[in-house]
Write an enzyme that holds these catalytic residues in place. Structure first.
Site, PDB file in Angstrom:
ATOM      1  N   HIS A 475       0.900  -1.168  -0.018  1.00 60.92           N
ATOM      2  CA  HIS A 475      -0.287  -0.496   0.126  1.00 60.92           C
ATOM      3  C   HIS A 475       0.786   0.876  -0.007  1.00 60.92           C
ATOM      4  O   HIS A 475       0.506   2.235   1.052  1.00 60.92           O
ATOM      5  CB  HIS A 475      -0.602  -0.169   1.170  1.00 60.92           C
ATOM      6  N   HIS A 514      -7.401  -0.620   3.501  1.00 57.93           N
ATOM      7  CA  HIS A 514      -6.864  -1.419   2.069  1.00 57.93           C
ATOM      8  C   HIS A 514      -7.327   0.422   1.766  1.00 57.93           C
ATOM      9  O   HIS A 514      -8.021   1.178   2.109  1.00 57.93           O
ATOM     10  CB  HIS A 514      -7.477  -1.712   0.954  1.00 57.93           C
TER      11      HIS A 514
HETATM   12  C1  LIG Z   1      -0.445  -7.156  -4.318  1.00 59.65           C
HETATM   13  C2  LIG Z   1      -0.703  -6.272  -3.741  1.00 59.65           C
HETATM   14  C3  LIG Z   1      -1.883  -6.452  -2.954  1.00 59.65           C
HETATM   15  C4  LIG Z   1      -2.817  -5.476  -2.240  1.00 59.65           C
HETATM   16  N1  LIG Z   1      -4.231  -5.237  -1.962  1.00 59.65           N
HETATM   17  C5  LIG Z   1      -5.233  -5.017  -1.014  1.00 59.65           C
HETATM   18  C6  LIG Z   1      -6.050  -4.726  -0.532  1.00 59.65           C
HETATM   19  O1  LIG Z   1      -6.338  -5.855  -0.912  1.00 59.65           O
HETATM   20  N2  LIG Z   1      -7.386  -3.894  -0.785  1.00 59.65           N
HETATM   21  C7  LIG Z   1      -6.819  -2.514  -1.292  1.00 59.65           C
HETATM   22  O2  LIG Z   1      -7.496  -1.813  -1.276  1.00 59.65           O
HETATM   23  N3  LIG Z   1      -5.189  -2.241  -2.045  1.00 59.65           N
HETATM   24  C8  LIG Z   1      -5.242  -3.167  -2.060  1.00 59.65           C
HETATM   25  N4  LIG Z   1      -3.354  -3.358  -3.117  1.00 59.65           N
HETATM   26  C9  LIG Z   1      -3.102  -1.295  -3.075  1.00 59.65           C
HETATM   27  C10 LIG Z   1      -3.889  -1.340  -4.540  1.00 59.65           C
HETATM   28  O3  LIG Z   1      -4.308  -2.172  -5.951  1.00 59.65           O
HETATM   29  C11 LIG Z   1      -2.744  -0.272  -4.830  1.00 59.65           C
HETATM   30  O4  LIG Z   1      -2.821   1.145  -4.115  1.00 59.65           O
HETATM   31  C12 LIG Z   1      -3.915   0.428  -6.113  1.00 59.65           C
HETATM   32  O5  LIG Z   1      -3.541  -0.700  -7.177  1.00 59.65           O
HETATM   33  C13 LIG Z   1      -3.235   2.154  -6.459  1.00 59.65           C
HETATM   34  O6  LIG Z   1      -3.504   2.748  -7.525  1.00 59.65           O
HETATM   35  P1  LIG Z   1      -3.302   3.236  -8.361  1.00 59.65           P
HETATM   36  O7  LIG Z   1      -4.141   3.851  -9.569  1.00 59.65           O
HETATM   37  O8  LIG Z   1      -2.916   4.496  -7.318  1.00 59.65           O
HETATM   38  O9  LIG Z   1      -1.854   2.635  -9.110  1.00 59.65           O
HETATM   39  P2  LIG Z   1      -1.065   1.241  -9.334  1.00 59.65           P
HETATM   40  O10 LIG Z   1      -2.154   0.511  -9.519  1.00 59.65           O
HETATM   41  O11 LIG Z   1      -0.143   1.172  -9.716  1.00 59.65           O
HETATM   42  O12 LIG Z   1      -1.639   1.687 -11.165  1.00 59.65           O
HETATM   43  C14 LIG Z   1      -0.270   2.159 -11.856  1.00 59.65           C
HETATM   44  C15 LIG Z   1      -0.499   1.989 -12.654  1.00 59.65           C
HETATM   45  O13 LIG Z   1       1.027   2.553 -13.866  1.00 59.65           O
HETATM   46  C16 LIG Z   1       1.406   2.380 -14.221  1.00 59.65           C
HETATM   47  N5  LIG Z   1       2.861   2.615 -14.804  1.00 59.65           N
HETATM   48  C17 LIG Z   1       3.750   2.643 -14.107  1.00 59.65           C
HETATM   49  N6  LIG Z   1       4.539   3.425 -14.683  1.00 59.65           N
HETATM   50  C18 LIG Z   1       4.171   3.195 -16.487  1.00 59.65           C
HETATM   51  C19 LIG Z   1       4.468   4.424 -16.495  1.00 59.65           C
HETATM   52  N7  LIG Z   1       6.247   4.597 -16.566  1.00 59.65           N
HETATM   53  N8  LIG Z   1       4.088   4.210 -18.105  1.00 59.65           N
HETATM   54  C20 LIG Z   1       2.554   3.379 -18.709  1.00 59.65           C
HETATM   55  N9  LIG Z   1       2.287   2.728 -17.372  1.00 59.65           N
HETATM   56  C21 LIG Z   1       2.872   3.527 -16.601  1.00 59.65           C
HETATM   57  C22 LIG Z   1       1.403   0.672 -13.597  1.00 59.65           C
HETATM   58  O14 LIG Z   1       1.920  -0.762 -14.347  1.00 59.65           O
HETATM   59  C23 LIG Z   1       0.264   0.093 -13.419  1.00 59.65           C
HETATM   60  O15 LIG Z   1      -0.527  -0.390 -13.960  1.00 59.65           O
HETATM   61  C24 LIG Z   1      -2.531  -4.344  -3.731  1.00 59.65           C
HETATM   62  C25 LIG Z   1      -1.897  -3.669  -3.831  1.00 59.65           C
HETATM   63  C26 LIG Z   1      -0.924  -5.055  -4.194  1.00 59.65           C
HETATM   64  C27 LIG Z   1       0.392  -4.508  -5.533  1.00 59.65           C
END
Ligand SMILES: Cc1cc2nc3c(=O)[nH]c(=O)nc-3n(C[C@H](O)[C@H](O)[C@H](O)COP(=O)(O)OP(=O)(O)OC[C@H]3O[C@@H](n4cnc5c(N)ncnc54)[C@H](O)[C@@H]3O)c2cc1C
Length: 519
Positions: A475, A514
């Site tokens: 997280h 979460h």
């Molecule tokens: C193993 C795991 C278990 C988790 N369990 C939970 C849970 O049970 N419940 C919960 O609420 N949260 C959980 N989380 C956390 C939650 O999934 C994240 O906090 C959330 O997905 C964050 O969303 P975001 O859009 O900020 O970033 P992310 O979901 O990280 O999305 C960012 C995206 O940008 C892409 N990216 C990165 N750099 C580049 C680039 N240079 N060019 C193009 N694309 C790029 C990445 O590949 C990714 O697809 C978990 C996370 C993980 C990894």
């Protein structure tokens, strides 16, 4: 879908990152048919991947092409251990690989964010409507009452359900926590800050598969001529003219083609580790650090990469009656595995159709105060691994670049348990785990403590056990924080034009649960 398909007129918005933040933004912005939106995701497509769709397979997704596999720097607070910190990579980002828990936590966090950012829309009272707009709760026949407050949910596209059955241990856990922690069973999505929850999750009711961003929003994008979504498109640099962001360069590694787009506005939604990485690679960050790597400085913003928070947990392991269905049985016992897979195929039931953590508690500590350690010798046993984490850690870490090459690993300094308060809190919680397992709601099925072992009793020895038996919830957040790096309301990077950051990196501090629901 490959990079060279993007041609023609300039785009209004390029969104970097196809995680939950990126997909929601792309869907919202492209509602207006006059606004052109391109979503670029570094990782692969995820449609139809069984390991992603089946909830019980979630732990198998780490260390695969669907995750960024970062190794953190040795942590002196963990006796020098270098822990892993994975992030989702591919359509859906973390939402494609996470453990599906959906929880909002304490309202006070959001009221703090409203103050820090000057954006009243983030206060709990106002934010609730946004929460509701993203999800709906679907009732299913259950053999227990999940204590869900239906007024906390709206008509949004993402489907939430409760675990579809008590597999024989959830109720024991809930009862023992109620007895030891003296907390009620509540819905942690309705503004209740403390209590016990039976894990509302993003799992569809009809077939018990994962519901996540590309499924919930991607189909709408696919139907809109003004929206494009590309995977295998890793953004390597944002180009600037003076203080204005003017271009996005990305590479498709599968065909080794590099493309540059010149949108009117760029929105970075690459997650808590990769958003600050991209900013720094593009010259936005601490000037001394960028100069030391030979990166021309566009804006000296020392806080980029700082303020890194995460939820880290410490676990114990106990053997319980072998007739209880556990993940241990699933991974070690081939006949149990075959039965579980058949159950899931037939009607979505059994251990594969529920989230890995089927119940948890949020508790306040008193003011005064993944890998298993078990050798795989006996497959026909059941193991439970209860864990405890500091829901709102005080100590923040930081991250920086190892070099100016986008392909290099990051240098991540996590600083878990880096304050006396965090250390006291985790030690207190660790001791509570033993009490919970010793409660009459669990003791009849308890066989023995495996880790750390009943001989481990002193604070020093328990502390050693914590450092050796701990891991992350994955997280991370806070590295491009609202208030310091990003303005409230507009989410623009302060001092720059044409660039915003909107994702988990902008959270000023940790929600108490979460974090995906808040993204
Ligand atoms: C193993 C795991 C278990 C988790 N369990 C939970 C849970 O049970 N419940 C919960 O609420 N949260 C959980 N989380 C956390 C939650 O999934 C994240 O906090 C959330 O997905 C964050 O969303 P975001 O859009 O900020 O970033 P992310 O979901 O990280 O999305 C960012 C995206 O940008 C892409 N990216 C990165 N750099 C580049 C680039 N240079 N060019 C193009 N694309 C790029 C990445 O590949 C990714 O697809 C978990 C996370 C993980 C990894």
């Amino acid at each position: 879908m490959t990079a060279y398909l993007i041609t023609g007129a300039s785009r209004d918005y390029v969104i970097v990152g196809g995680g939950p933040a990126g997909f929601v933004l792309a869907k919202q912005l492209s509602q207006d048919p006059n606004v052109k939106v391109v979503l670029l995701e570094a990782g692969p497509g995820t449609a139809g991947v069984e390991a992603i769709d089946v909830p019980g397979y979630a732990p198998s997704l780490l260390q695969t092409p669907y995750t960024w596999n970062y190794t953190c720097q040795p942590n002196p607070n963990l006796e020098g251990a270098s822990t892993m910190l994975h992030q989702g990579r591919g359509f859906g980002g973390g939402a494609a690989v996470n453990y599906l828990g959906h929880c909002r936590g304490a309202p006070s966090v959001f009221n703090d964010w409203a103050k820090i950012s000057g954006d009243d829309g983030l206060s709990w009272e106002n934010f609730q409507n946004d929460f509701k707009a993203t999800v709906h709760y679907k009732e299913t026949p259950l053999n227990y009452d999940p204590h869900v407050n239906k007024s906390a949910y709206g008509n949004g596209p993402m489907e939430l359900t409760s675990p579809n059955q008590d597999l024989g241990f959830t109720m024991n856990l809930i009862k023992s926590r109620t007895n030891v922690l003296k907390l009620p069973w509540v819905d942690l999505n309705d503004g209740t800050g403390f209590g016990i929850s039976s894990s509302t999750s993003v799992i569809r009711a009809n077939n018990r598969t994962r519901d996540y961003a590309p499924q919930a929003y991607g189909w709408q994008l696919a139907q809109r001529p003004n929206a494009q979504q590309f995977y295998n498109a890793e953004v390597t640099k944002i180009g600037f003219k003076g203080k204005r962001a003017v271009s996005v360069t990305y590479v498709d590694p599968t065909i080794n083609v590099t493309t540059t787009l010149t949108p009117k506005e760029i929105i970075v939604a690459a997650g808590a580790l990769n958003s600050p990485k991209l900013l720094m690679l593009s010259g936005v960050g601490p000037a001394d650090h960028l100069k030391s790597l030979g990166i021309p400085v566009v804006a000296d913003i020392p806080q980029v990469g700082k303020n890194l928070y995460d939820h880290h947990f410490a676990f114990m392991e106990f053997e319980v009656s072998s007739n209880l269905e556990t993940l241990w049985q699933y991974t070690q016992n081939s006949s149990f595995k075959a039965i579980a897979e058949a159950e899931y195929r037939n009607n979505g039931s059994g251990p594969l159709g529920v989230p890995s953590g089927s119940a948890f508690a949020l508790a306040r500590i008193p003011d005064e105060s993944s890998s298993s350690t078990l050798q795989s010798t006996t497959p026909n046993v059941s193991i439970i691994a209860p864990f405890v984490a500091v829901a709102q850690p005080e100590a923040a870490g930081y991250m920086k670049l190892a070099s100016s090459d986008y392909r290099d690993q990051l240098l991540i300094y996590t600083n878990y348990y880096g304050s006396a308060g965090d250390k006291a809190a985790i030690l207190y919680g660790y001791k509570q785990l033993r009490k919970i397992v010793a409660d009459p709601a669990i003791s009849p099925v308890l066989i023995r403590e495996i880790y750390p072992g009943t001989h481990v009793t002193s604070d020093a020895d328990l502390w050693h056990a914590i450092t050796q038996g701990s891991s992350t919830f994955h997280h991370p957040l806070g590295t491009v924080a609202l208030g310091t790096v990003v303005e409230g309301e507009t989410w623009r990077v302060k001092g720059l034009e044409g660039i915003r950051v909107v994702d988990s990196s902008t959270f000023p501090n940790m929600p108490t649960c979460h974090i995906m629901a808040t993204v």
